[in-house]
Design a protein around this motif. Structure first.
Motif, PDB file in Angstrom:
ATOM      1  N   PHE A 110       0.872  -1.100  -0.070  1.00 16.95           N
ATOM      2  CA  PHE A 110       0.082   0.074   0.013  1.00 16.95           C
ATOM      3  C   PHE A 110       0.858   1.379  -0.176  1.00 16.95           C
ATOM      4  CE2 PHE A 110      -3.102   2.327   3.001  1.00 16.95           C
ATOM      5  CZ  PHE A 110      -3.337   3.077   2.032  1.00 16.95           C
ATOM      6  N   HIS A 111       2.024   1.491   0.893  1.00 20.32           N
ATOM      7  CA  HIS A 111       2.655   2.557   0.967  1.00 20.32           C
ATOM      8  C   HIS A 111       1.964   3.927   0.999  1.00 20.32           C
ATOM      9  CE1 HIS A 111       3.377   2.080  -3.214  1.00 20.32           C
ATOM     10  NE2 HIS A 111       3.866   0.739  -3.044  1.00 20.32           N
ATOM     11  N   PRO A 112       1.102   4.228   1.897  1.00 21.54           N
ATOM     12  CA  PRO A 112      -0.008   5.315   1.704  1.00 21.54           C
ATOM     13  C   PRO A 112       0.598   6.658   1.607  1.00 21.54           C
ATOM     14  CG  PRO A 112       0.357   4.371   4.163  1.00 21.54           C
ATOM     15  CD  PRO A 112       0.812   3.359   3.195  1.00 21.54           C
ATOM     16  N   LEU A 113       1.900   6.940   2.152  1.00 18.55           N
ATOM     17  CA  LEU A 113       2.469   8.305   2.041  1.00 18.55           C
ATOM     18  C   LEU A 113       3.549   8.443   0.778  1.00 18.55           C
ATOM     19  CD1 LEU A 113       3.064   9.250   5.712  1.00 18.55           C
ATOM     20  CD2 LEU A 113       1.028   9.460   4.456  1.00 18.55           C
ATOM     21  N   TRP A 114       3.589   7.424   0.004  1.00 24.21           N
ATOM     22  CA  TRP A 114       4.413   7.341  -1.127  1.00 24.21           C
ATOM     23  C   TRP A 114       3.661   7.454  -2.466  1.00 24.21           C
ATOM     24  CZ3 TRP A 114       8.976   3.409   0.115  1.00 24.21           C
ATOM     25  CH2 TRP A 114       9.566   3.945   1.015  1.00 24.21           C
ATOM     26  N   THR A 115       3.943   7.159  -3.310  1.00 26.11           N
ATOM     27  CA  THR A 115       3.382   7.168  -4.475  1.00 26.11           C
ATOM     28  C   THR A 115       2.356   5.923  -4.485  1.00 26.11           C
ATOM     29  OG1 THR A 115       3.712   7.317  -6.967  1.00 26.11           O
ATOM     30  CG2 THR A 115       4.876   5.259  -5.754  1.00 26.11           C
ATOM     31  N   PRO A 116       1.046   6.105  -5.448  1.00 25.35           N
ATOM     32  CA  PRO A 116       0.264   5.155  -5.286  1.00 25.35           C
ATOM     33  C   PRO A 116       0.688   3.448  -5.565  1.00 25.35           C
ATOM     34  CG  PRO A 116      -0.562   6.969  -6.266  1.00 25.35           C
ATOM     35  CD  PRO A 116       0.842   7.384  -6.076  1.00 25.35           C
ATOM     36  N   PRO A 117       0.093   2.496  -5.195  1.00 24.92           N
ATOM     37  CA  PRO A 117       0.726   1.086  -5.682  1.00 24.92           C
ATOM     38  C   PRO A 117       0.554   1.168  -7.190  1.00 24.92           C
ATOM     39  CG  PRO A 117      -0.608   1.071  -3.824  1.00 24.92           C
ATOM     40  CD  PRO A 117      -0.792   2.404  -4.227  1.00 24.92           C
ATOM     41  N   SER A 118       1.645   0.308  -7.535  1.00 28.77           N
ATOM     42  CA  SER A 118       1.613  -0.191  -9.027  1.00 28.77           C
ATOM     43  C   SER A 118       0.369  -1.092  -9.266  1.00 28.77           C
ATOM     44  CB  SER A 118       2.848  -0.868  -9.702  1.00 28.77           C
ATOM     45  OG  SER A 118       3.137  -1.950  -8.777  1.00 28.77           O
ATOM     46  N   GLU A 119      -0.023  -1.659 -10.605  1.00 22.19           N
ATOM     47  CA  GLU A 119      -0.763  -2.197 -11.006  1.00 22.19           C
ATOM     48  C   GLU A 119      -0.296  -3.877 -10.187  1.00 22.19           C
ATOM     49  OE1 GLU A 119      -3.018  -4.155 -14.720  1.00 22.19           O
ATOM     50  OE2 GLU A 119      -2.287  -2.270 -14.798  1.00 22.19           O
ATOM     51  N   LEU A 120       0.796  -4.102 -10.407  1.00 19.52           N
ATOM     52  CA  LEU A 120       1.159  -5.479  -9.685  1.00 19.52           C
ATOM     53  C   LEU A 120       0.937  -5.413  -8.292  1.00 19.52           C
ATOM     54  CD1 LEU A 120       4.503  -6.248 -11.861  1.00 19.52           C
ATOM     55  CD2 LEU A 120       2.141  -7.375 -11.932  1.00 19.52           C
ATOM     56  N   GLU A 121       1.151  -4.414  -7.485  1.00 18.00           N
ATOM     57  CA  GLU A 121       1.013  -4.302  -6.223  1.00 18.00           C
ATOM     58  C   GLU A 121      -0.411  -4.388  -5.805  1.00 18.00           C
ATOM     59  OE1 GLU A 121       5.051  -1.777  -5.047  1.00 18.00           O
ATOM     60  OE2 GLU A 121       3.406  -0.585  -5.878  1.00 18.00           O
ATOM     61  N   LEU A 122      -1.120  -3.581  -6.533  1.00 19.81           N
ATOM     62  CA  LEU A 122      -2.659  -3.549  -6.252  1.00 19.81           C
ATOM     63  C   LEU A 122      -3.152  -5.116  -6.400  1.00 19.81           C
ATOM     64  CD1 LEU A 122      -3.645  -0.284  -7.952  1.00 19.81           C
ATOM     65  CD2 LEU A 122      -3.899  -0.666  -5.477  1.00 19.81           C
ATOM     66  N   LYS A 123      -2.708  -5.709  -7.507  1.00 28.47           N
ATOM     67  CA  LYS A 123      -3.440  -7.133  -7.556  1.00 28.47           C
ATOM     68  C   LYS A 123      -2.768  -7.746  -6.613  1.00 28.47           C
ATOM     69  CE  LYS A 123      -3.985  -6.756 -12.841  1.00 28.47           C
ATOM     70  NZ  LYS A 123      -3.390  -7.232 -14.037  1.00 28.47           N
ATOM     71  N   LYS A 124      -1.481  -7.689  -5.976  1.00 23.21           N
ATOM     72  CA  LYS A 124      -1.114  -8.704  -4.899  1.00 23.21           C
ATOM     73  C   LYS A 124      -1.925  -8.392  -3.745  1.00 23.21           C
ATOM     74  CE  LYS A 124       3.381  -9.670  -4.448  1.00 23.21           C
ATOM     75  NZ  LYS A 124       4.646  -9.661  -3.843  1.00 23.21           N
ATOM     76  N   GLY A 125      -1.903  -7.130  -3.485  1.00 18.00           N
ATOM     77  CA  GLY A 125      -3.012  -6.642  -2.193  1.00 18.00           C
ATOM     78  C   GLY A 125      -4.495  -7.226  -2.303  1.00 18.00           C
ATOM     79  N   VAL A 126      -4.862  -7.253  -3.552  1.00 17.63           N
ATOM     80  CA  VAL A 126      -6.310  -7.711  -3.542  1.00 17.63           C
ATOM     81  C   VAL A 126      -6.278  -9.203  -3.400  1.00 17.63           C
ATOM     82  CG1 VAL A 126      -8.157  -8.444  -5.093  1.00 17.63           C
ATOM     83  CG2 VAL A 126      -7.206  -5.896  -5.075  1.00 17.63           C
ATOM     84  N   LYS A 127      -5.261 -10.187  -3.695  1.00 18.78           N
ATOM     85  CA  LYS A 127      -5.071 -11.648  -3.670  1.00 18.78           C
ATOM     86  C   LYS A 127      -4.834 -11.745  -2.020  1.00 18.78           C
ATOM     87  CE  LYS A 127      -3.292 -12.616  -8.123  1.00 18.78           C
ATOM     88  NZ  LYS A 127      -2.160 -13.080  -8.861  1.00 18.78           N
ATOM     89  N   ALA A 128      -4.181 -11.177  -1.473  1.00 17.34           N
ATOM     90  CA  ALA A 128      -3.464 -11.088  -0.252  1.00 17.34           C
ATOM     91  C   ALA A 128      -4.945 -11.112   0.951  1.00 17.34           C
ATOM     92  CB  ALA A 128      -2.614 -10.332   0.381  1.00 17.34           C
ATOM     93  N   ILE A 129      -5.654 -10.042   0.441  1.00 21.22           N
ATOM     94  CA  ILE A 129      -6.801  -9.845   1.182  1.00 21.22           C
ATOM     95  C   ILE A 129      -8.052 -10.970   1.000  1.00 21.22           C
ATOM     96  CG2 ILE A 129      -8.801  -8.148   1.286  1.00 21.22           C
ATOM     97  CD1 ILE A 129      -7.130  -5.837   0.502  1.00 21.22           C
ATOM     98  N   SER A 130      -8.038 -11.277  -0.245  1.00 20.82           N
ATOM     99  CA  SER A 130      -8.924 -12.391  -0.440  1.00 20.82           C
ATOM    100  C   SER A 130      -8.767 -13.753   0.272  1.00 20.82           C
ATOM    101  CB  SER A 130      -9.067 -12.892  -2.070  1.00 20.82           C
ATOM    102  OG  SER A 130      -9.646 -13.797  -2.412  1.00 20.82           O
ATOM    103  N   ILE A 131      -7.496 -14.112   0.425  1.00 25.03           N
ATOM    104  CA  ILE A 131      -7.006 -15.048   1.554  1.00 25.03           C
ATOM    105  C   ILE A 131      -7.330 -14.888   2.830  1.00 25.03           C
ATOM    106  CG2 ILE A 131      -5.086 -16.366   1.790  1.00 25.03           C
ATOM    107  CD1 ILE A 131      -3.504 -16.301  -0.480  1.00 25.03           C
ATOM    108  N   ALA A 132      -6.947 -13.704   3.222  1.00 23.42           N
ATOM    109  CA  ALA A 132      -7.266 -13.269   4.757  1.00 23.42           C
ATOM    110  C   ALA A 132      -8.626 -13.461   5.076  1.00 23.42           C
ATOM    111  CB  ALA A 132      -6.815 -11.795   4.966  1.00 23.42           C
ATOM    112  N   GLN A 133      -9.549 -13.069   4.086  1.00 26.13           N
ATOM    113  CA  GLN A 133     -11.125 -12.989   4.414  1.00 26.13           C
ATOM    114  C   GLN A 133     -11.502 -14.440   4.374  1.00 26.13           C
ATOM    115  OE1 GLN A 133     -12.136 -10.266   1.106  1.00 26.13           O
ATOM    116  NE2 GLN A 133     -12.396  -8.642   2.537  1.00 26.13           N
ATOM    117  N   SER A 134     -10.939 -15.314   3.716  1.00 18.25           N
ATOM    118  CA  SER A 134     -11.447 -16.629   3.428  1.00 18.25           C
ATOM    119  C   SER A 134     -10.948 -17.609   4.650  1.00 18.25           C
ATOM    120  CB  SER A 134     -10.729 -17.255   1.922  1.00 18.25           C
ATOM    121  OG  SER A 134      -9.349 -17.518   2.542  1.00 18.25           O
ATOM    122  N   ILE A 135     -10.091 -16.887   5.616  1.00 23.43           N
ATOM    123  CA  ILE A 135      -9.608 -17.951   6.582  1.00 23.43           C
ATOM    124  C   ILE A 135     -10.665 -17.705   7.749  1.00 23.43           C
ATOM    125  CG2 ILE A 135      -7.714 -18.048   8.358  1.00 23.43           C
ATOM    126  CD1 ILE A 135      -5.801 -17.224   5.966  1.00 23.43           C
TER     127      ILE A 135
END
Length: 572
Positions: A110-135
């Motif tokens: 996420f790095h909120p105070l820097w530049t916005p995440p790249s598309e690859l970082e956003l996709k990784k974040g979404v995948k990680a959240i999906s796993i976290a929510q599924s547990i």
């Protein structure tokens, strides 16, 4: 009532998303592999033994993961994002069903105070959240943290970065309200407030609120890297910077194994014109970044090194240490590869040579500023590229090259239009300030003095209404200081003095600000005021054994007027 309705409307989709998702005890290995997690040995530099502060965050993931999870948070709070992701990956290795480890992966991308995440970082974040929510196995508190970061990533393909930062802020506010004794919830809420702050808000509503939350926690957790780090960020404004000075002077000792922790105090030192402390901070930060690049096997240089160099060159120039600034500039020119190649790197490659030329009024050099794409693909960094064209305009105007100045102005207009089209309002406004200043100086060259002053005043007013980007120590040349330069050139010394004085309140102890304020006062028939500004500059630059010729001139003035050095400490 409206606030509560907003919260219910905001959180409902997240609850629905959780309820509709099939929960399980452990994610599949295929899902974990698809994350492409950064892995390997945790690399830190700076201190001989790893020192990153103290963080304790209890989870439901088991005793075996606690030490690794705490380390991951220490790294996350000092913005060592790659290493934090490695540490969260270690937690996943030990317990693949640790939902909060996937929360951590999403936070590290996420790095909120820097530049916005790249598309690859956003996709990784979404995948990680999906796993976290599924547990299935996670506490209500952990589910609240996961829902909060999910609010940032939700609908990222259609919703802009700033709106998603505001969504994260509102979600973290809910976590903070529900768990008021959870210091981590408070710390991340404070971070979210700063990330979502309106750059045009000169009342600093979010920042002041974040500061109060963090300052309340600090006495009980003085070694927490997040508390001390975010105090610095939330007060990184001219009007607030003095509030962060104690934190700035302590952060490097709390987390000396983080290159960013070694650099971050210099934000406040720069705001307050404490150049020696800024230089020392960035010398250690750059050395740590060089160490990290070597240990990590990075081909070329690490981006954090370039970030520290920008601040280092700026501080050297304000102390009049041209020789040391030139060494850094020459070193920059020797760099052929940087990883990751990002906004910080592009900014340094544009700003460092521009600062050296413009601060020293090397106008022919500025006019012929090269656009070297060996390292930086400038088409991907239009805001940073605008610095080059702005320097070229000023150089061309001061060398009487109207055609060249007009051509560079056209380039600035094109970049401004592009940023507007990209809906990047902040950067578009920053280029608009440069655009108006550039037009002002072109009018001056053409003899249209009234139009020149009108545009230069507009540029200065626009700059006063917003803030510099956290990536940079300062605007390449402050617009109100440029206004003072124009007024001085038009033989309006009293008005020039007012402009320089106003600029110095926002940019204290700038070499050219102090020198030109003294010159304006001298020409306005105010020798005592001139002497105060000159003496202040002597105090700023004398210890550095500066070779700037201006210092010889002002020493002659002070000697001739028998100025009493004892009054030099009087506030200007």
């Amino acid at each position: 009532m409206k606030h509560a309705l907003f919260h219910r409307a905001f959180i409902a989709p997240l609850v629905l998303l959780l309820s509709c998702r099939q929960e399980s005890s452990t994610p599949s290995q295929a899902a974990i592999t698809a994350l492409s997690l950064k892995r390997g040995q945790i690399i830190t530099c700076g201190a001989t033994d790893r020192k990153l502060g103290a963080v304790e965050f209890n989870t439901s993931c088991g005793v075996a993961t606690q030490e690794s999870f705490n380390l991951a948070l220490q790294l996350l709070h000092s913005f060592e994002y790659d290493e934090a992701e490695k540490a969260f990956a270690t937690v996943i290795n030990k317990n693949p069903a640790c939902a909060m480890a996937y929360w951590g992966v999403a936070m590290a991308n996420f790095h909120p105070l820097w530049t916005p995440p790249s598309e690859l970082e956003l996709k990784k974040g979404v995948k990680a959240i999906s796993i976290a929510q599924s547990i299935a196995k996670k506490s209500p508190r952990e589910a609240a943290y996961i829902a909060a970061i999910a609010a940032y990533y939700h609908d990222w393909e259609r919703v802009d970065h700033r709106s998603r930062c505001i969504a994260f802020e509102k979600a973290m506010e809910l976590v903070h309200s529900k768990y008021p004794t959870d210091s981590e919830a408070t710390i991340f809420y404070a971070l979210a407030l700063t990330a979502a702050a309106d750059p045009a808000d000169k009342q600093f509503i979010n920042q002041r609120k974040a500061g109060r939350l963090l300052e309340a926690l600090y006495p009980n957790e003085p070694n927490h890297p997040g508390i001390i780090h975010y105090i610095i960020h939330t007060y990184d404004y001219p009007e607030l910077a003095v509030l962060a000075l104690p934190a700035a002077r302590r952060y490097a000792a709390v987390a000396p194994s983080s290159a960013h922790a070694l650099h971050m105090p210099s934000h406040i030192f720069t705001r307050l014109g404490l150049w020696e402390e800024c230089i020392n901070s960035n010398l250690t930060s750059v050395a740590s970044a060089q160490c990290y690049a070597k240990e990590a096997g990075i081909k070329g240089h690490w981006d954090e090194e370039l970030h520290g160099m920008d601040y280092l060159v700026y501080a050297y120039l304000q102390r009049g240490q041209n020789g040391l600034a030139k060494q850094q500039l020459d070193y920059l020119k020797s760099i052929k590869e940087v990883s990751p190649l990002n906004f910080k790197v592009a900014y340094a490659f544009a700003a460092i040579p521009a600062r050296y030329s413009l601060e020293n009024k090397r106008w022919p050099e500025a006019a012929s500023f090269p656009i070297d794409s060996t390292v930086v693909p400038w088409k991907d960094f239009p805001w940073q590229k605008a610095i080059i064209h702005f320097a070229r305009v000023l150089g061309s105007v001061h060398t009487g090259q109207m055609a060249a100045a007009t051509a560079e102005l056209a380039q600035l207009k094109g970049i401004h239009s592009l940023l507007v089209k990209q809906k990047d309002a902040y950067k578009a406004k920053q280029v608009e300030i440069q655009l108006r200043a550039a037009e002002a100086w072109i009018h001056l060259l053409a003899g249209r003095n009234i139009e020149a002053l009108a545009l230069m005043n507009q540029a200065a007013d626009l700059e006063d209404q917003t803030e510099k980007h956290p990536v940079t120590p300062s605007e390449v040349i402050p617009a109100r200081e440029l206004l003072g330069d124009m007024l001085l050139q038009l033989n309006q010394p009293k008005q020039a003095l007012a402009a320089y004085s106003a600029s110095l309140r926002k940019h204290p102890n700038r070499f050219n600000g102090l020198y030109n304020a003294g010159l304006a006062a001298e020409r306005a028939g105010l020798p005592d005021s001139a002497a105060l500004y000159y003496q202040q500059l002597i105090m700023v630059a004398n210890a550095a054994n500066s070779d700037r010729t201006e210092l010889k001139t002002i020493r002659q003035f002070l000697t001739a007027h028998k100025f009493n050095v004892a009054v030099a400490s009087h506030e200007i």
